[in-house]
Write an enzyme that holds these catalytic residues in place. Sequence first.
Site, PDB file in Angstrom:
ATOM      1  N   ASN A  52       0.857  -1.312  -0.060  1.00  0.00           N
ATOM      2  CA  ASN A  52       0.027   0.008   0.061  1.00  0.00           C
ATOM      3  C   ASN A  52       0.930   1.196   0.100  1.00  0.00           C
ATOM      4  O   ASN A  52       0.400   2.298   0.322  1.00  0.00           O
ATOM      5  CB  ASN A  52      -0.941  -0.091   1.343  1.00  0.00           C
ATOM      6  CG  ASN A  52      -1.938  -1.223   1.233  1.00  0.00           C
ATOM      7  OD1 ASN A  52      -2.315  -1.596   0.200  1.00  0.00           O
ATOM      8  ND2 ASN A  52      -2.277  -1.579   2.483  1.00  0.00           N
ATOM      9  N   HIS A 138     -14.053  -0.919   5.986  1.00  0.00           N
ATOM     10  CA  HIS A 138     -13.061  -1.473   6.671  1.00  0.00           C
ATOM     11  C   HIS A 138     -13.402  -2.075   7.958  1.00  0.00           C
ATOM     12  O   HIS A 138     -14.089  -1.680   8.698  1.00  0.00           O
ATOM     13  CB  HIS A 138     -11.787  -0.611   6.727  1.00  0.00           C
ATOM     14  CG  HIS A 138     -10.657  -1.475   7.133  1.00  0.00           C
ATOM     15  ND1 HIS A 138      -9.970  -1.120   8.683  1.00  0.00           N
ATOM     16  CD2 HIS A 138      -9.755  -1.616   6.366  1.00  0.00           C
ATOM     17  CE1 HIS A 138      -8.837  -1.844   8.365  1.00  0.00           C
ATOM     18  NE2 HIS A 138      -8.488  -2.168   7.219  1.00  0.00           N
ATOM     19  N   GLU A 190     -15.722   4.868   3.367  1.00  0.00           N
ATOM     20  CA  GLU A 190     -14.349   5.096   2.977  1.00  0.00           C
ATOM     21  C   GLU A 190     -14.129   5.711   1.762  1.00  0.00           C
ATOM     22  O   GLU A 190     -15.315   5.896   1.161  1.00  0.00           O
ATOM     23  CB  GLU A 190     -13.689   3.498   2.505  1.00  0.00           C
ATOM     24  CG  GLU A 190     -13.425   2.759   3.918  1.00  0.00           C
ATOM     25  CD  GLU A 190     -12.680   1.319   3.348  1.00  0.00           C
ATOM     26  OE1 GLU A 190     -11.651   1.477   2.567  1.00  0.00           O
ATOM     27  OE2 GLU A 190     -12.952   0.334   4.100  1.00  0.00           O
ATOM     28  N   SER A 194     -10.871  -0.185   0.019  1.00  0.00           N
ATOM     29  CA  SER A 194      -9.441  -0.609  -0.059  1.00  0.00           C
ATOM     30  C   SER A 194      -9.512  -1.948  -0.958  1.00  0.00           C
ATOM     31  O   SER A 194      -8.376  -2.464  -1.474  1.00  0.00           O
ATOM     32  CB  SER A 194      -8.997  -0.894   1.531  1.00  0.00           C
ATOM     33  OG  SER A 194     -10.161  -1.732   2.186  1.00  0.00           O
ATOM     34  N   ASP A 219     -13.270   7.801   6.010  1.00  0.00           N
ATOM     35  CA  ASP A 219     -11.753   7.176   6.362  1.00  0.00           C
ATOM     36  C   ASP A 219     -11.257   7.083   4.839  1.00  0.00           C
ATOM     37  O   ASP A 219     -11.339   6.295   4.070  1.00  0.00           O
ATOM     38  CB  ASP A 219     -12.020   5.750   6.792  1.00  0.00           C
ATOM     39  CG  ASP A 219     -10.881   5.018   7.054  1.00  0.00           C
ATOM     40  OD1 ASP A 219      -9.742   5.313   6.546  1.00  0.00           O
ATOM     41  OD2 ASP A 219     -10.916   3.900   7.660  1.00  0.00           O
ATOM     42  N   HIS A 222      -6.756   5.172   1.717  1.00  0.00           N
ATOM     43  CA  HIS A 222      -6.230   4.986   0.381  1.00  0.00           C
ATOM     44  C   HIS A 222      -6.439   5.942  -0.577  1.00  0.00           C
ATOM     45  O   HIS A 222      -5.885   5.683  -1.620  1.00  0.00           O
ATOM     46  CB  HIS A 222      -7.133   3.665  -0.149  1.00  0.00           C
ATOM     47  CG  HIS A 222      -6.892   2.284   0.673  1.00  0.00           C
ATOM     48  ND1 HIS A 222      -5.935   1.453   0.560  1.00  0.00           N
ATOM     49  CD2 HIS A 222      -7.756   2.071   1.734  1.00  0.00           C
ATOM     50  CE1 HIS A 222      -5.914   0.770   1.712  1.00  0.00           C
ATOM     51  NE2 HIS A 222      -7.249   0.890   2.304  1.00  0.00           N
ATOM     52  N   LYS A 251       0.019   4.043   4.498  1.00  0.00           N
ATOM     53  CA  LYS A 251      -0.086   3.651   2.956  1.00  0.00           C
ATOM     54  C   LYS A 251       0.739   4.845   2.007  1.00  0.00           C
ATOM     55  O   LYS A 251       1.899   4.645   2.262  1.00  0.00           O
ATOM     56  CB  LYS A 251      -1.741   3.594   2.888  1.00  0.00           C
ATOM     57  CG  LYS A 251      -2.196   2.395   3.177  1.00  0.00           C
ATOM     58  CD  LYS A 251      -3.410   2.219   3.945  1.00  0.00           C
ATOM     59  CE  LYS A 251      -3.740   0.670   4.375  1.00  0.00           C
ATOM     60  NZ  LYS A 251      -4.681   0.829   5.452  1.00  0.00           N
TER      61      LYS A 251
HETATM   62  C1  PLP Z   1      -5.540   0.122   6.708  1.00  0.00           C
HETATM   63  C2  PLP Z   1      -6.730   0.774   7.019  1.00  0.00           C
HETATM   64  C3  PLP Z   1      -7.259   1.310   8.385  1.00  0.00           C
HETATM   65  C4  PLP Z   1      -6.168   0.778   9.330  1.00  0.00           C
HETATM   66  O1  PLP Z   1      -5.014   1.601   9.416  1.00  0.00           O
HETATM   67  P1  PLP Z   1      -3.687   1.088  10.324  1.00  0.00           P
HETATM   68  O2  PLP Z   1      -2.877   2.375  10.479  1.00  0.00           O
HETATM   69  O3  PLP Z   1      -2.921   0.291   9.260  1.00  0.00           O
HETATM   70  O4  PLP Z   1      -4.223   0.503  11.400  1.00  0.00           O
HETATM   71  C5  PLP Z   1      -8.261   1.733   8.606  1.00  0.00           C
HETATM   72  N1  PLP Z   1      -9.143   1.973   7.507  1.00  0.00           N
HETATM   73  C6  PLP Z   1      -9.022   1.675   6.244  1.00  0.00           C
HETATM   74  C7  PLP Z   1      -9.882   1.996   5.340  1.00  0.00           C
HETATM   75  C8  PLP Z   1      -7.623   1.088   5.909  1.00  0.00           C
HETATM   76  O5  PLP Z   1      -7.420   0.447   4.624  1.00  0.00           O
END
Ligand code: PLP
Length: 398
Positions: A52, A138, A190, A194, A219, A222, A251
């Site tokens: 990522n 997620h 999101e 993801s 969120d 990505h 990421k």
């Molecule tokens: C990776 C991810 C998370 C978690 O983040 P980390 O810092 O890896 O704990 C939360 N939400 C989404 C959409 C993700 O892809």
Amino acid sequence: MICSTMLPFKHRIEKSLSERKAQGLYRQRTCLSRHQQVVDCKGDTFVNFSSNDYLGLAQDPELVKAWQQGLTLFGTGSGASPLVTGFLSAHHELETQLADWLGYERALLFNSGFSANQALLFTLLEKGDVLLQDKLNHASLMEAGMLSPATMRRFSHNDMSALQRTLSHYSELPGNAANQSNNATMVVTEGVFSMDGDLSPLAEMKTLCREHNSWLVVDDAHGCGVLGEQGRGSCNHGKIQADLLVVTFGKAFGLQGAAILCSEETAEYLVQFARHFIYSTAMPPAQAYALSKSCQMIRQDQWRRDKLLELSELLSDRVDSDIDLISTPTSIKPLIIGDSDKAIAASDELKQRGIWVSAIRPPTVPANTARLRITLTAAHSRADIEKLATAINEVIHD
Ligand SMILES: *Cc1c(COP(=O)(O)O)cnc(C)c1O
């Protein structure tokens, strides 16, 4: 002999593990030595299409140097939680930069996206509130929602009429948001999904939220860094402002950690009441220092986003047109296989051709949608993409 009923944990563990294996869903880690050009334990090399690290920052010498400088300036650990003595100038500068770049009054740092999401949902939601989440959100959001005291409902992926129906339903119920000011409604999505790499219809969502007096939480794990002006992410790309924005640093930032972007008041509320924030050691200040550098690079290095687009176009051009590689505006390119065992077999065959693409299986993705989740990064070369496309064309036709 001890009867198995006297060993409930042992029995439970053995049963679950053998069920997982029988379903073809058993997961294992693979120990790697580097991650742009992956090297596995046996010394074979692969090109990594499962990272990522979208902007190719995780191994960037400038960023490595920034972390080293941070270590020289601040030492290793922060030594305490943020409300004790763990909040240092490096954290403050990072928060200020994030808030300024992303257009919020405040940014609040967390050690991971997982904990930021948990903190956000647990702290803000109360009994009687309504939480609406996209079905493909997620696991950290789903988990937090299920454990929160609010009533959680999931709506079909990116389905705005479903969201509208659900919002209307709950706002008409007695004792809810529209009728009683002390119950609240929150919609969580999101920005970029993801496992599918598609975008959520943020503009429509924002309008629906406004009409129903609901908060919109995005969120953007990505999207941040990859989309929008100066990499500001999905909301900037969709020309909206979310009420709360979560960005994660594991990421595109090439590091680790997360932040919640919000108003002054919300940040103060989280500082008082978010247990994941209050009772957890602050991230190392050297890491915060490196993150500020990463943030500057994301803003300035438009070439990284341009390169991603170029590689993305090259890939769709080179993969045979009858192969259902989903075209997306992001770095995530899913190739849905369906059956879990077939997805694993395809992943293994790609490995034999020097390509590392992990198979993603349920429960991470819905049943019968096991897939190859191909991710491109700005550190890939055109030759890497050509190699990937050739391998896909050979493996998927078989
Ligand atoms: C990776 C991810 C998370 C978690 O983040 P980390 O810092 O890896 O704990 C939360 N939400 C989404 C959409 C993700 O892809």
